[in-house]
Design an enzyme around this catalytic site. Structure first.
Site, PDB file in Angstrom:
ATOM      1  N   CYS A 139       5.984  -3.058 -12.399  1.00 35.16           N
ATOM      2  CA  CYS A 139       5.724  -3.908 -13.561  1.00 35.16           C
ATOM      3  C   CYS A 139       6.444  -3.391 -14.807  1.00 35.16           C
ATOM      4  O   CYS A 139       7.143  -4.129 -15.481  1.00 35.16           O
ATOM      5  CB  CYS A 139       4.233  -4.007 -13.830  1.00 35.16           C
ATOM      6  SG  CYS A 139       3.403  -4.930 -12.530  1.00 35.16           S
ATOM      7  N   HIS A 140       6.251  -2.130 -15.125  1.00 39.16           N
ATOM      8  CA  HIS A 140       6.858  -1.614 -16.341  1.00 39.16           C
ATOM      9  C   HIS A 140       7.549  -0.274 -16.111  1.00 39.16           C
ATOM     10  O   HIS A 140       7.833   0.453 -17.051  1.00 39.16           O
ATOM     11  CB  HIS A 140       5.821  -1.502 -17.465  1.00 39.16           C
ATOM     12  CG  HIS A 140       5.119  -2.801 -17.712  1.00 39.16           C
ATOM     13  ND1 HIS A 140       3.965  -3.134 -17.049  1.00 39.16           N
ATOM     14  CD2 HIS A 140       5.435  -3.854 -18.475  1.00 39.16           C
ATOM     15  CE1 HIS A 140       3.597  -4.356 -17.421  1.00 39.16           C
ATOM     16  NE2 HIS A 140       4.471  -4.816 -18.273  1.00 39.16           N
TER      17      HIS A 140
END
Lengths: 175, 423
Positions: A139-140
């Site tokens: 995701c990040h």
């Protein structure tokens, strides 16, 4: 303003006292009335009751991770190889954003048990990816090592270790 | 909202008006009783378009709830039931889903119009605040609505966004306590879905309330206009009805064509295919992307590699709009007479679109190459984020106070009629 000389002391009247006392009682009453409206949002009794699960470890081959669902989140259970254990211990002295020795994160070094949600914003990290041979959150972009420790990226903490205990040599109880 | 000029035309209207002056209120708000500047251009259509979208969303939303079930075991299936079984269900759902995007499009244009023409400046600051409150409520409502179909993006979007509040972890366990309060459990689950449903149904009506305040605040000073100067005498103004009611209706017809093109020919283009997969807490989709209207702020979140600071920057990027009336120190409202301001405004707009584009990228994605070296989305996002904040805290305060403005006309009538003579 007319004052009652029987009740005034240093400019404080009986009426001031009554105003403050009434206001205080009303405030306490108001907060007490609002609290149930807020507290109903916290986990309910049936959610709290789902407090533990037992997992049989014998079916997990060496060098593999399984995921089990506990309280709506995946739990990673990895059967670590001796090489992985050595690597995890070797990294105890590396630059760690959230320092923790590998020993403090496991009860038996071959079994690594962690909550499988990224401590950044809760995605499920991918197994055996990333720059540190552990987990990688797509995701990040947080990288975790083979002990589940954060090494790089926005996550603030190591992957959490849930409360668990060995019931037998090959069975653990989570929660 | 003055009703003084209203003369009821028949006995029934007079009977009602004497008892509750609601007809006069409408007359003074969106009727012939509201005197608006005569020079409003088509950028002034977007307020009424936003009002139209709010009504569309409420009407279609109420209908969808007649067929939807807010429970983790049934939500996804009930949405499929709407799509396949309910009469006209797929169209109603597509109108509602695309309607959210349409609502944001018109509101973004409405906000940017206000920024360009200085509509936030005195004496319209409270009007601006109320608009921003509506925008914030829309963001919350849109987010919760996206969770209801209980697809993979619903679930993981909800996880990521709720986890933002876990960043406020100032003492041991505080973050977890906040999250458990938000979720009603230890993760996004049925209690979360049900409370989101409750609030998603409530918030549009709160928005209606704030819209009424917004229009009330608008009618105190009256509408701003492209010249940004005060409308003074009767020569500067025309009645809202029939002039602007007709202009709004004409614009609405074009907007509905635009809207219908999405609903009928590309209903899923603004959505994400992963949301047609039912929510699965064990598997995160390889790439979580929010809806397009959150993307610039998502990039700002990702640009800062620190959880709490990233969250603070993201919230600050919206909240900073509240102080814009004071960051801008110019005496002239409209950017028409402020060339430097106009230049930086367009730069700000381009930067915003660029941040939105970067929001769809992974931080490590290479966006372009400079010679041998690739420039990744994270670096570009950081540059865009710096510009975003610099626009508010450096560029606007300095430019607005130092810029030499072009001569401003003394009245709207003079500017409008004068230019007509020349032409």
């Amino acid at each position: 303003m007319t004052t009652d000389k029987n009740t005034e002391h240093d400019g404080v009247t009986r009426r001031n006292f009554l105003n403050v006392a009434t206001g205080a009682v009303a405030a306490v009453g108001g907060v007490s009335a609002v609290w149930p409206l807020i507290h109903q949002m916290n986990p309910s009794a049936d959610v709290l009751a789902l407090s533990s699960i037992e997992v049989d470890l014998t079916s997990i081959p060496l060098g593999q991770t399984i995921k089990v669902l506990f309280r709506g989140k995946p739990i990673f259970i990895r059967h670590r190889t001796p090489e992985e254990i050595a690597r995890a211990k070797g990294d105890d002295t590396a630059a760690l954003p959230d320092p923790a020795a590998d020993d403090s994160r496991v009860q038996k070094p071959e079994w690594l048990v962690m909550v499988g949600t990224c401590t950044h914003l809760g995605c499920v990290p991918l197994d055996q990816r990333g720059e540190f041979g552990g987990w990688f959150c797509p995701c990040h972009g947080s990288h975790y090592d083979i002990s589940g420790r954060i090494r790089k990226g926005p996550a603030p903490r190591n992957l959490d270790v849930p409360v668990y205990a060995f019931v037998t040599d090959t069975t653990i109880k989570i929660g | 909202m003055s009703s003084s000029s209203y003369e009821p035309q028949n006995k029934v209207a007079k009977w009602v008006e004497d008892r509750l002056p609601v007809l006069g209120l409408l007359h003074g708000t969106v009727g012939a009783g509201y005197q608006a500047p005569r020079n409003l251009n088509y950028w002034w259509n977007f307020g009424s378009l936003a009002g139209f979208m709010l009504v569309v969303q409420i009407v279609t939303g109420i209908i969808l709830v007649m067929h939807y079930t807010p429970h983790v075991d049934m939500a996804f299936r009930s949405v499929e039931h709407i799509m396949r079984d309910v009469n006209y269900g797929h169209i109603l759902r597509y109108i509602h889903a695309n309607g959210a995007s349409m609502f944001f499009i018109v509101v973004y244009i409405h906000i940017l119009r206000g920024m360009y023409f200085g509509s936030y400046k005195a004496p319209r600051e409270v009007l601006w605040f109320l608009g921003l409150v509506i925008y914030l409520l829309m963001m919350a409502t849109g987010f919760m609505g996206y969770v209801l179909p209980w697809g993979q993006m619903s679930f993981w979007g909800a996880s990521v966004i709720t986890n933002l509040f876990g960043a406020f972890d100032f003492y041991e366990g505080m973050g977890d306590s906040i999250l458990q309060l938000l979720w009603g459990g230890y993760s996004v689950d049925n209690p979360t879905l049900q409370r989101f449903f409750s609030l998603h149904y409530l918030m549009p009506f709160v928005i209606v309330g704030v819209v009424i305040l917004h229009i009330w605040a608008l009618h105190i000073p009256g509408s701003n206009n492209p010249l940004g100067i005060d409308a003074k005498g009767p020569a500067d103004k025309i009645p809202f009805h029939p002039y602007y009611s007709a202009k709004d209706a004409f614009g609405l017809a074009f907007f509905i064509l635009f809207f219908a093109a999405f609903v009928f020919f590309m209903p899923n283009i603004l959505g994400h295919p992963d949301n047609y997969i039912e929510a699965n807490p064990m598997v995160t989709p390889p790439h979580i992307v929010p809806e397009w209207y959150y993307l610039p702020f998502y990039t700002i979140l990702k640009a800062i590699p620190h959880k709490l600071l990233g969250v603070i920057a993201m919230f600050a990027s919206i909240l900073i709009l509240f102080v814009l009336p004071w960051l801008d120190g110019s005496k002239v409202r409209s950017a028409k007479f402020r060339p430097m301001t106009a230049f930086f405004f367009w730069l700000f707009l381009v930067n915003g679109i660029f941040l939105g584009y970067l929001g769809t990228k992974l931080p490590s994605d290479i966006v372009f190459h400079v010679g041998e070296m690739g420039v990744d989305a994270l670096t570009l996002g950081q540059i865009g984020t710096v510009f975003y904040f610099a626009y508010f805290v450096v560029i606007v305060p300095l430019v607005s106070r130092t810029e030499k403005t072009k001569p401003v006309p003394t009245s709207i009538a003079e500017a409008v009629l004068g230019s007509k003579k020349k032409g």
